[in-house]
Design an enzyme around this catalytic site. Sequence first.
Site, short mmCIF file in Angstrom:
data_model
loop_
_atom_site.label_atom_id
_atom_site.label_comp_id
_atom_site.label_asym_id
_atom_site.label_seq_id
_atom_site.Cartn_x
_atom_site.Cartn_y
_atom_site.Cartn_z
N SER A 1 132.34 -22.38 35.72
CA SER A 1 131.32 -21.88 36.81
C SER A 1 130.08 -23.12 36.60
O SER A 1 130.09 -23.78 35.66
CB SER A 1 130.55 -20.60 36.40
OG SER A 1 129.33 -20.51 37.05
N TYR B 1 127.01 -14.60 30.94
CA TYR B 1 128.16 -15.10 31.33
C TYR B 1 127.93 -16.67 31.46
O TYR B 1 129.03 -17.69 31.41
CB TYR B 1 127.91 -14.97 32.98
CG TYR B 1 128.77 -15.43 34.09
CD1 TYR B 1 129.78 -15.07 34.40
CD2 TYR B 1 128.31 -16.67 34.71
CE1 TYR B 1 130.92 -15.75 35.28
CE2 TYR B 1 129.12 -17.08 35.73
CZ TYR B 1 130.51 -16.98 36.06
OH TYR B 1 131.16 -17.35 37.00
#
Length: 264
Positions: free
Chosen positions: A144, A157
Amino acid sequence: MDLQLRDKVAVVTGGSVGIGLAVARGLAAEGAHLALCARDEQRLRSVVEAIATDFGVRAIAVPADVARPDGVAALATAVAEEFGGADILVNNAGTGSEETILEAPDDRWQAYWELHVMAAVRLARALAPGMKARGGGVILHNASICATQPLGYEPIYNVTKAALVMFSKCLANELIGDGIRVNAVNPGLVMTPDWQKTAKLLTAGTDTTWEAYLQKVADDNAPIGRFAAPKEIADLFVFLCSPRASYTVGSTYYIDGGWLRTTT
């Protein structure tokens, strides 16, 4: 362009929805056979049936949780029994988070570590020896942009995706001598059910719709002014799986509509 993927065997985790599904369909369109893994068995089997029908490839569904060692073992066993091994592994399984560092308990950190990092570690151990025996292969990690440019509301995350990128680089160095290319992809804004879930959570009880929230996210962050469709991300994954990308090793590729604010 012929991507030279016909009759290759690809394993895609989180393959029943979003980026994983788009990658699976992109690989199948190039003639690759598939082992798709996800937790939702009914949705997974429906997806696999549709891919086999649409593209005329062999495709199997492996309902399992790759955050668990037994889930990884089940996937590796199914791939060995059906195909004799894999040529491509796309570590895509993952999900966003929403917490603060001071309030999140240890077990929440551990759960994301197992899903985003240890799943990739265990799958590499399980599948890379077979790739070497087949003459080489490709491992791709879906990380990401948050691995580099974190969002404030999802620290777990951010941290675990950053760890996945570093693992990808270390694995690339270890496996390139065996003819296995390892790379990571850092997508930016992609219109997936996970983003929609997060938006609905953050706008619950407010006067803002989740759709308006996501458009503001795009307006504020991506110069392109919109979220990507999963297929736009998948096209890069499919190319990186191809022998046409034979010189790509140990790199991290951003596909973010201009969101990244650094030059690295």
